[in-house]
Motif scaffolding. Structure first.
Motif, PDB file in Angstrom:
ATOM      1  N   ILE A  48     -11.019 -13.271  -3.402  1.00 38.49           N
ATOM      2  CA  ILE A  48     -12.387 -12.772  -3.909  1.00 38.49           C
ATOM      3  C   ILE A  48     -13.324 -13.839  -4.354  1.00 38.49           C
ATOM      4  N   ARG A  49     -12.780 -14.863  -5.074  1.00 34.35           N
ATOM      5  CA  ARG A  49     -13.344 -15.781  -5.657  1.00 34.35           C
ATOM      6  C   ARG A  49     -13.819 -16.849  -4.441  1.00 34.35           C
ATOM      7  N   ILE A  50     -13.088 -17.018  -3.525  1.00 38.34           N
ATOM      8  CA  ILE A  50     -13.282 -17.860  -2.254  1.00 38.34           C
ATOM      9  C   ILE A  50     -14.548 -17.068  -1.720  1.00 38.34           C
ATOM     10  N   ARG A  51     -14.567 -15.854  -1.513  1.00 39.64           N
ATOM     11  CA  ARG A  51     -15.498 -15.143  -0.825  1.00 39.64           C
ATOM     12  C   ARG A  51     -16.910 -15.065  -1.515  1.00 39.64           C
ATOM     13  N   LEU A  52     -16.709 -14.961  -2.701  1.00 40.22           N
ATOM     14  CA  LEU A  52     -18.077 -15.070  -3.468  1.00 40.22           C
ATOM     15  C   LEU A  52     -18.553 -16.642  -3.404  1.00 40.22           C
ATOM     16  N   ILE A  53     -17.732 -17.421  -3.407  1.00 38.15           N
ATOM     17  CA  ILE A  53     -18.342 -18.953  -3.365  1.00 38.15           C
ATOM     18  C   ILE A  53     -19.077 -19.080  -1.776  1.00 38.15           C
ATOM     19  N   LYS A  54     -18.223 -18.446  -0.986  1.00 40.16           N
ATOM     20  CA  LYS A  54     -18.783 -18.621   0.600  1.00 40.16           C
ATOM     21  C   LYS A  54     -20.141 -17.702   0.532  1.00 40.16           C
ATOM     22  N   LEU A  55     -20.267 -16.820   0.006  1.00 41.70           N
ATOM     23  CA  LEU A  55     -21.510 -16.160  -0.035  1.00 41.70           C
ATOM     24  C   LEU A  55     -22.733 -16.564  -0.802  1.00 41.70           C
ATOM     25  N   ASP A  56     -22.378 -17.359  -1.802  1.00 41.97           N
ATOM     26  CA  ASP A  56     -23.247 -17.926  -2.787  1.00 41.97           C
ATOM     27  C   ASP A  56     -23.816 -19.478  -1.987  1.00 41.97           C
ATOM     28  N   ARG A  57     -22.712 -20.112  -1.375  1.00 43.39           N
ATOM     29  CA  ARG A  57     -22.940 -21.390  -0.713  1.00 43.39           C
ATOM     30  C   ARG A  57     -22.622 -22.093   0.416  1.00 43.39           C
ATOM     31  N   ILE A  58     -21.565 -21.179   1.047  1.00 40.45           N
ATOM     32  CA  ILE A  58     -21.201 -21.952   2.448  1.00 40.45           C
ATOM     33  C   ILE A  58     -20.910 -20.700   3.476  1.00 40.45           C
ATOM     34  N   ARG A  59     -21.775 -20.017   3.776  1.00 44.14           N
ATOM     35  CA  ARG A  59     -21.666 -19.008   4.612  1.00 44.14           C
ATOM     36  C   ARG A  59     -21.646 -19.727   5.910  1.00 44.14           C
ATOM     37  N   LEU A  60     -21.059 -19.069   7.070  1.00 38.48           N
ATOM     38  CA  LEU A  60     -20.735 -19.697   8.324  1.00 38.48           C
ATOM     39  C   LEU A  60     -22.215 -19.717   9.132  1.00 38.48           C
ATOM     40  N   SER A  61     -22.711 -20.871   9.613  1.00 43.77           N
ATOM     41  CA  SER A  61     -23.911 -21.089  10.190  1.00 43.77           C
ATOM     42  C   SER A  61     -23.512 -21.662  11.653  1.00 43.77           C
ATOM     43  N   PRO A  62     -24.658 -21.879  12.432  1.00 41.48           N
ATOM     44  CA  PRO A  62     -24.162 -22.523  13.712  1.00 41.48           C
ATOM     45  C   PRO A  62     -23.908 -23.752  13.642  1.00 41.48           C
ATOM     46  N   VAL A  63     -24.133 -24.600  12.202  1.00 41.76           N
ATOM     47  CA  VAL A  63     -23.615 -25.994  12.070  1.00 41.76           C
ATOM     48  C   VAL A  63     -22.216 -25.906  11.348  1.00 41.76           C
ATOM     49  N   THR A  64     -22.026 -25.100  10.532  1.00 40.47           N
ATOM     50  CA  THR A  64     -20.483 -24.913   9.758  1.00 40.47           C
ATOM     51  C   THR A  64     -19.312 -24.316  10.626  1.00 40.47           C
ATOM     52  N   LEU A  65     -20.004 -23.183  11.548  1.00 47.05           N
ATOM     53  CA  LEU A  65     -18.963 -22.667  11.926  1.00 47.05           C
ATOM     54  C   LEU A  65     -18.009 -23.475  13.121  1.00 47.05           C
ATOM     55  N   PRO A  66     -18.784 -24.342  13.996  1.00 47.70           N
ATOM     56  CA  PRO A  66     -17.913 -25.133  14.801  1.00 47.70           C
ATOM     57  C   PRO A  66     -17.108 -26.134  13.998  1.00 47.70           C
ATOM     58  N   ALA A  67     -17.616 -26.550  13.073  1.00 49.58           N
ATOM     59  CA  ALA A  67     -16.715 -27.680  12.259  1.00 49.58           C
ATOM     60  C   ALA A  67     -15.242 -26.773  11.572  1.00 49.58           C
ATOM     61  N   ALA A  68     -15.688 -25.592  11.088  1.00 46.29           N
ATOM     62  CA  ALA A  68     -14.537 -24.861  10.491  1.00 46.29           C
ATOM     63  C   ALA A  68     -13.513 -24.518  11.626  1.00 46.29           C
ATOM     64  N   PHE A  69     -14.129 -23.945  12.758  1.00 46.96           N
ATOM     65  CA  PHE A  69     -13.249 -23.753  13.768  1.00 46.96           C
ATOM     66  C   PHE A  69     -12.484 -24.713  14.503  1.00 46.96           C
ATOM     67  N   ALA A  70     -13.012 -25.986  14.515  1.00 46.43           N
ATOM     68  CA  ALA A  70     -12.455 -27.096  14.885  1.00 46.43           C
ATOM     69  C   ALA A  70     -11.207 -27.391  14.032  1.00 46.43           C
ATOM     70  N   ASP A  71     -11.285 -27.228  12.836  1.00 45.21           N
ATOM     71  CA  ASP A  71     -10.211 -27.251  11.854  1.00 45.21           C
ATOM     72  C   ASP A  71      -9.038 -26.431  12.128  1.00 45.21           C
ATOM     73  N   HIS A  72      -9.552 -24.914  12.528  1.00 47.06           N
ATOM     74  CA  HIS A  72      -8.744 -23.999  12.563  1.00 47.06           C
ATOM     75  C   HIS A  72      -7.693 -24.415  13.782  1.00 47.06           C
ATOM     76  N   ILE A  73      -8.447 -24.893  14.871  1.00 44.99           N
ATOM     77  CA  ILE A  73      -7.772 -25.097  16.296  1.00 44.99           C
ATOM     78  C   ILE A  73      -6.867 -26.389  15.872  1.00 44.99           C
ATOM     79  N   ALA A  74      -7.120 -27.353  15.001  1.00 45.64           N
ATOM     80  CA  ALA A  74      -6.249 -28.254  14.734  1.00 45.64           C
ATOM     81  C   ALA A  74      -4.966 -27.561  14.079  1.00 45.64           C
ATOM     82  N   VAL A  75      -4.942 -26.637  13.226  1.00 44.75           N
ATOM     83  CA  VAL A  75      -4.081 -25.975  12.648  1.00 44.75           C
ATOM     84  C   VAL A  75      -3.076 -25.151  13.718  1.00 44.75           C
ATOM     85  N   ILE A  76      -3.832 -24.445  14.653  1.00 44.00           N
ATOM     86  CA  ILE A  76      -3.129 -23.516  15.758  1.00 44.00           C
ATOM     87  C   ILE A  76      -2.428 -24.562  16.624  1.00 44.00           C
TER      88      ILE A  76
END
Length: 226
Positions: A169-197
């Motif tokens: 809940i806290r993380i989602r509030l932080i995301k809503l306030d500061r780091i919603r996924l955008s055309p810039v941040t989504l590719p970076a976040a998903f690249a991180d995910h793919i490294a985990v996967i």
């Protein structure tokens, strides 16, 4: 016996009311009706959550113990502000929980489940590159949330799952306030995910935990720099 049954029925009803109130409180946080730092009265919350004053007063200790409110005597109820200590604490908790989840996933998560996540991530990355619409970004947010929830749920550890749910809940509030996924941040976040996967598919616990650590550190830095 009839009296006991009536008491049990009432207890179950009261429990459902409190749980519904808790869920309504979360929804109010996430849809913006309650904002970080806001001061509200019990009367405001009664009207917003559709609870009786008695049910609200039974709910308040749970919300306070989970760090979702601060009860201020003679002043009201305050929603905690999103400040630097809150961001650091929330992401540190997240890192600890998700590191354990990744170690478990390396051992237990089936290949077909991991490959399905890889396919979803690659599909959304292609869609964002072709057309970074709001609908695509929203789907990306759902896949992001679902990926982390999958790892946590796969632990089958109720203590970890409960702690993660509260912290998320806290993380989602932080995301809503500061780091919603955008055309810039989504590719970076998903690249991180793919490294985990990919590390999960290789059944490499060192690479998997290192990749998750980098992902959470990157998200934390995006939140702190704004």
């Amino acid at each position: 016996m009839p009296g006991n049954r009536a008491e049990e029925t009432q207890k179950r009803h009261d429990g459902r009311v409190r749980q519904s109130g808790y869920e309504q409180f979360q929804k109010a946080l996430l849809d913006g009706r309650l904002r970080p730092g806001q001061l509200v009265s019990q009367r405001d919350l009664v009207a917003m959550l559709g609870l009786s004053i008695g049910a609200l007063r039974e709910l308040l200790p749970r919300l306070e113990s989970e760090g979702l409110i601060n009860v201020l005597p003679q002043r009201g109820i305050q929603i905690p502000a999103i400040d630097l200590p809150m961001i650091r604490d929330a992401f540190q908790m997240r890192a600890a929980l998700e590191r354990e989840a990744v170690l478990n996933a390396v051992r237990t998560l089936p290949d077909e489940v991991i490959r399905a996540q890889l396919a979803l991530h690659r599909e959304v990355l292609a869609q964002v590159k072709a057309d970074p619409s709001e609908a695509v970004l929203e789907r990306g947010q759902e896949i992001d949330t679902g990926f982390h929830a999958l790892l946590i749920g796969a632990t089958k550890n109720e203590l970890i799952i409960s702690a993660y749910d509260i912290n998320s809940i806290r993380i989602r509030l932080i995301k809503l306030d500061r780091i919603r996924l955008s055309p810039v941040t989504l590719p970076a976040a998903f690249a991180d995910h793919i490294a985990v996967i990919e590390a999960l598919l290789a059944r490499d616990p060192v690479a998997a935990t290192a990749a998750m650590d980098r992902h959470i550190a990157n998200a934390r830095e995006r939140a702190l720099e704004i």
